[in-house]
Design an enzyme around this catalytic site. Structure first.
Site, PDB file in Angstrom:
ATOM      1  N   HIS A  82      57.602  34.424  -0.755  1.00  0.00           N
ATOM      2  CA  HIS A  82      59.063  35.296  -1.138  1.00  0.00           C
ATOM      3  C   HIS A  82      59.749  35.657   0.359  1.00  0.00           C
ATOM      4  O   HIS A  82      58.844  36.174   1.233  1.00  0.00           O
ATOM      5  CB  HIS A  82      58.756  36.500  -1.868  1.00  0.00           C
ATOM      6  CG  HIS A  82      60.130  37.167  -2.190  1.00  0.00           C
ATOM      7  ND1 HIS A  82      60.985  36.741  -3.369  1.00  0.00           N
ATOM      8  CD2 HIS A  82      60.939  38.102  -1.814  1.00  0.00           C
ATOM      9  CE1 HIS A  82      61.906  37.441  -3.637  1.00  0.00           C
ATOM     10  NE2 HIS A  82      62.210  38.333  -2.379  1.00  0.00           N
ATOM     11  N   ASP A 161      64.023  43.722 -14.532  1.00  0.00           N
ATOM     12  CA  ASP A 161      64.120  43.588 -12.913  1.00  0.00           C
ATOM     13  C   ASP A 161      65.352  42.748 -12.987  1.00  0.00           C
ATOM     14  O   ASP A 161      66.225  43.093 -12.100  1.00  0.00           O
ATOM     15  CB  ASP A 161      63.153  43.040 -12.295  1.00  0.00           C
ATOM     16  CG  ASP A 161      63.414  42.553 -11.035  1.00  0.00           C
ATOM     17  OD1 ASP A 161      63.859  43.232 -10.200  1.00  0.00           O
ATOM     18  OD2 ASP A 161      63.488  41.475 -10.712  1.00  0.00           O
TER      19      ASP A 161
END
Length: 440
Positions: A82, A161
């Protein structure tokens, strides 16, 4: 949670108090629609102004994960990667198939663009036919078929989220470290990978502009991940200028294609990608010669083959990847004076590329031919604008030319790993530098 309760919560956070006990209910109510976006936006702004304590970040992360399903990959070597977001950052598109070509499964959940930074999903979808909105079952099937997959978080994986992520972008509350950490780690845990490599950007074009703040975020990511029983490493890397020379969804996809195929490899992009790939192999428990294995995967075309296979499993039409090319309308960026490139404004270039893509399609954007420190003569080409030649003047303003070369900067500043801590040796790009500092 009624209106009075959420108002009290907003007031508590405004006054700098903790919301550890409140976050599970806030997330649950917001996802159900009982908590409106006005209240949630106000709470996010209070968090932005006051910050989140580690315990609050942990509670928010757990609430995000609990809002949906959690995947589990049977192969314990499965890894993920990420980036906190940058400009010209094509590393994910390169690293995922590269690591998979070394025999290590990669299961990556990605996000879309935030502000001036590029989104990996947007880049993938510049290839005709590619679909990134996958169910967990489809995501797992892609990993099994191609050895790797990059997909969006589905409505079933950390949906809270997903909804909050979009609201943060609209309310200017993206850059709070605790909100960033909770968003990132919750997706990684739900995605099911057993090891995660984090690339935390710092500099003028990063969400964490100051290096100290980036280091703290990196430490938070590693500590949070360890709390869920997963392995991770975080690198702090430079984003004072675009990482790669291509800026724009389709242009960056073509950059990754050419890198993996071996027809064009930018040195800055290659160094960061190579270090990330090496760390992902280490997280997987890989026992062979890491550098040699990575090089062989490139030299023999295995990484590019994995790239094509992954795109095919995501629905890419035959020949669509090869068909990617810059927009036919092109404007040249030329130096207004002689001297040295003192800086390149990544925010200005990222915003310009975003606007060009929005108006003229995925083949529009900006490409660079110079870097900080390069010597120039008046009239030398700095790069190109695709999609609107009239935007050349706007792009040229992103280049500062000085009388002296800009000081050299490291590309990898720091490395944090649970049990190893911070590594100064990582600043040189060294593969295995570690310190004895423990990550707390």
């Amino acid at each position: 949670m009624d209106a009075a309760a959420i108002t009290r919560a907003i007031g508590r956070k405004r006054d700098g108090l903790s919301l550890v006990e409140v976050w599970p209910e806030v997330v649950r109510e917001y996802l159900s629609g009982s908590l409106d976006e006005g209240h949630m936006g106000a709470l996010l702004m209070a968090c932005m102004l006051r910050g989140l304590e580690p315990e609050e970040t942990r509670a928010l992360t757990e609430a995000y994960v609990a809002s949906g399903e959690t995947m589990s990959h049977s192969d314990p070597r499965t890894v993920d990667k990420h980036s906190t977001g940058g400009v010209g950052d094509t590393a994910s598109l390169i690293v995922v198939p590269w690591v998979a070509a070394c025999g290590i499964p990669v299961a990556k959940l990605s996000g879309r663009a935030l502000g001036h930074t590029g989104g990996t999903l947007d880049k993938l979808e510049s290839v005709t036919g590619v679909r990134t909105e996958l169910s967990p079952e489809e995501f797992a099937a892609c990993v099994a078929a191609a050895g790797c997959a990059i997909a969006a978080q589905s409505a079933r994986l950390v949906p809270a989220d997903r909804r909050t992520y979009a609201l943060r972008d609209r309310t200017g509350t993206v850059a709070e470290p605790g909100l960033i950490a909770a968003s990132i780690v919750s997706k990684k845990i739900a995605g099911g990978a057993h090891g995660i490599a984090y690339d935390v950007k710092t500099g003028a074009g990063a969400l964490m502009r100051e290096r100290v703040a980036a280091q703290r975020l990196a430490e938070s990511l590693v500590a949070l991940t360890a709390g869920f029983g997963r392995r991770s490493i975080a690198l702090v890397t430079d984003m004072h200028e675009p990482l790669g020379p291509a800026i724009g969804t389709g242009l960056e996809m073509a950059e990754a294609r050419d890198f993996l195929r071996g027809t064009r490899r930018d040195a800055r992009l290659e160094l960061v990608s190579r270090v990330l790939a090496a760390r992902m192999l280490r997280l997987s428990g890989f026992e062979g010669d890491v550098e040699q294995t990575l090089q062989t995967a490139l030299d023999r075309g295995h990484a590019f083959e994995r790239f094509e296979r992954m795109l095919a499993t995501l629905g890419a039409e035959p020949g669509a990847l090869d068909a990617l090319s810059p927009h036919a309308e092109r404007g040249e960026l030329r130096a207004r004076r002689s001297g040295f490139v003192a800086s390149l404004d990544p925010v200005a270039l990222g915003v310009l590329a975003r606007d060009l893509v929005a108006r003229h399609g995925a083949r529009a954007g900006v490409t660079l031919t110079v870097r900080s420190g390069d010597e120039l003569r008046a009239g030398d080409i700095l790069g190109f604008v695709y999609g609107d030649a009239g935007a050349s003047a706007r792009a040229t303003g992103a280049f500062e030319i000085g009388d002296e070369p800009a000081p050299a900067r490291a590309l990898v500043y720091d490395e944090i790993e649970a049990g190893f801590g911070r590594s100064a040796a990582a600043a040189s790009g060294a593969p295995d530098g570690r310190s004895t500092l423990e990550t707390k």
